[in-house]
Design an enzyme around this catalytic site. Structure first.
Site, PDB file in Angstrom:
ATOM      1  N   GLY A 171      92.583  81.502  82.295  1.00 24.67           N
ATOM      2  CA  GLY A 171      92.802  81.049  80.900  1.00 24.67           C
ATOM      3  C   GLY A 171      92.396  79.597  80.721  1.00 24.67           C
ATOM      4  N   ALA A 172      92.660  79.103  79.555  1.00 27.57           N
ATOM      5  CA  ALA A 172      92.320  77.709  79.229  1.00 27.57           C
ATOM      6  C   ALA A 172      93.059  76.772  80.177  1.00 27.57           C
ATOM      7  CB  ALA A 172      92.759  77.423  77.794  1.00 27.57           C
ATOM      8  N   PHE A 173      94.178  77.253  80.690  1.00 30.71           N
ATOM      9  CA  PHE A 173      95.017  76.341  81.496  1.00 30.71           C
ATOM     10  C   PHE A 173      94.482  76.157  82.914  1.00 30.71           C
ATOM     11  CE2 PHE A 173      96.854  80.559  80.722  1.00 30.71           C
ATOM     12  CZ  PHE A 173      96.561  81.158  81.937  1.00 30.71           C
ATOM     13  N   ASP A 224     107.348  79.922  71.920  1.00 30.73           N
ATOM     14  CA  ASP A 224     106.142  80.774  71.862  1.00 30.73           C
ATOM     15  C   ASP A 224     106.436  82.182  72.372  1.00 30.73           C
ATOM     16  OD1 ASP A 224     102.706  80.595  73.114  1.00 30.73           O
ATOM     17  OD2 ASP A 224     103.595  81.474  71.313  1.00 30.73           O
ATOM     18  N   LYS A 267      92.813  78.412  86.631  1.00 29.05           N
ATOM     19  CA  LYS A 267      92.743  79.726  87.272  1.00 29.05           C
ATOM     20  C   LYS A 267      94.123  80.162  87.751  1.00 29.05           C
ATOM     21  CE  LYS A 267      88.050  80.423  89.065  1.00 29.05           C
ATOM     22  NZ  LYS A 267      87.952  81.654  88.256  1.00 29.05           N
TER      23      LYS A 267
END
Ligand SMILES: COc1ccc(Nc2ncnc(-c3cccnc3Nc3cc(NC(=O)c4cccc(C(F)(F)F)c4)ccc3C)n2)cc1
Length: 302
Positions: free
Chosen positions: A30-32, A142, A34
């Protein structure tokens, strides 16, 4: 030197995770950063390992909020941090591996929503997780099916895969003290006193209600709209309900109506919701375990 080097508790400094853990697969990219499936060399224990490259040590401070919160949040319905490592500008976080995956993936893979029995069990576990997080003054902010992890033994764990910067803002710890008031300007007093609005944590109760509709219908209400349109709609419309209420029990419809109260002061706490008939009866993890076995069969088949 010790002064410059901020010591972050819970993080093993200059220690290489590869000494103790084998990366045996990929869980997400993801954007965060691996995320790998990892296995401990000695114990065989499985973990989800997130690696983030930090430009400088100050970025580490961004992650310590998440690490400190996860280190303090030891509860059966909250994902558990095993270890964190910081070595050659790489931050590694190793969490307990939930072998059922995230519930949004389960629904999209099986192309169906959850049954009421499955929703009731997951909902009770989520309420217990929220009750705990709110008791240690952590607001999730979230909650959604994609942030609910399951285990094949029927465990339900709150997680947050959001991007770290968002995590920092979403995971604000609310027990920061108010400075000395004597020299405070009036607007600061106002801001300080109302900053820690006691109803902030109620945002998670609303998201819980929306997540229950997502479990039942595979998508949250208004999913067909653009994000901008949804912001306006949420603000001005009545709270959403299940599309076909008659397909579901009165208790389920009533629980959602209780969670989706627009006024946060009138919205119940997780503790109050745990007394609701939808989740207070004898609930079994079997319906959820059966769903996860179905999901595993599908995934293995592919
Ligand atoms: C695709 O199939 C699978 C199969 C199994 C799994 N199982 C699994 N189990 C545990 N973690 C993960 C995971 C997957 C992708 C990204 N991150 C994951 N876990 C993770 C979560 C976090 N952080 C949190 O969940 C978190 C951060 C802040 C607050 C909170 C909370 F408020 F909920 F406590 C939770 C940090 C580091 C990692 C590796 N995934 C996932 C996908």
């Amino acid at each position: 030197d010790a002064k410059k080097k901020k010591v972050f508790n819970n993080i093993r400094d200059n220690c290489d995770p590869a000494e103790f853990w084998d990366m045996i697969g990929e869980l997400g990219d993801g954007a965060f950063g691996k995320v790998y499936k990892a296995q401990h060399k000695q114990t065989g224990q499985l973990a989800a390992a997130k690696m983030c490259v930090l430009d400088n040590e100050d970025d580490l401070a961004d992650f310590t909020v998440e690490i400190d919160i996860l280190s303090e949040c030891r509860h059966e319905n909250v994902v558990e941090l095993h270890e964190a490592y910081f070595i050659s500008n790489k931050l590694w976080m190793l969490l307990e591996y939930c072998d059922g995956g995230a519930l949004d993936s389960v629904m999209s893979e099986l192309e169906k929503g959850l049954t009421e029995a499955q929703v009731a069990f997951v909902c009770r576990e989520m309420c217990r997780g929220l009750q705990f997080l709110h008791s240690v003054r952590v607001i999730h902010r979230d909650l959604k099916a994609g942030n609910v992890l399951a285990t094949m033994t029927g465990g339900v764990k709150l997680a947050d895969f959001g991007v770290s910067a968002k995590n920092k803002s979403t995971l604000q710890k609310h027990d920061t003290f108010i400075g000395t008031p004597y020299w405070m300007a009036p607007e600061v007093v106002l801001c300080e006193t109302f900053r820690d609005h006691p109803y902030d944590f109620k945002v998670d109760i609303w998201s819980l209600g929306i997540t229950l509709i997502e479990f039942a219908q595979m998508e949250p209400p208004n999913h067909e709209m653009t994000p901008m349109r949804v912001l306006l709609k949420i603000q001005k419309s009545d709270p959403p309900t299940l599309d076909q209420p008659s397909l579901w029990s009165k208790a389920f419809n009533d629980f959602i109506a209780k969670a989706l109260v627009k006024d946060p002061e009138k919205r119940p706490t997780a503790e109050e919701l745990l007394k609701h008939e939808f989740v207070s009866g004898p609930l079994d993890s079997k319906p959820l375990r059966d769903l996860l076995l179905e999901y595993r069969a599908e995934v293995v088949e592919e």
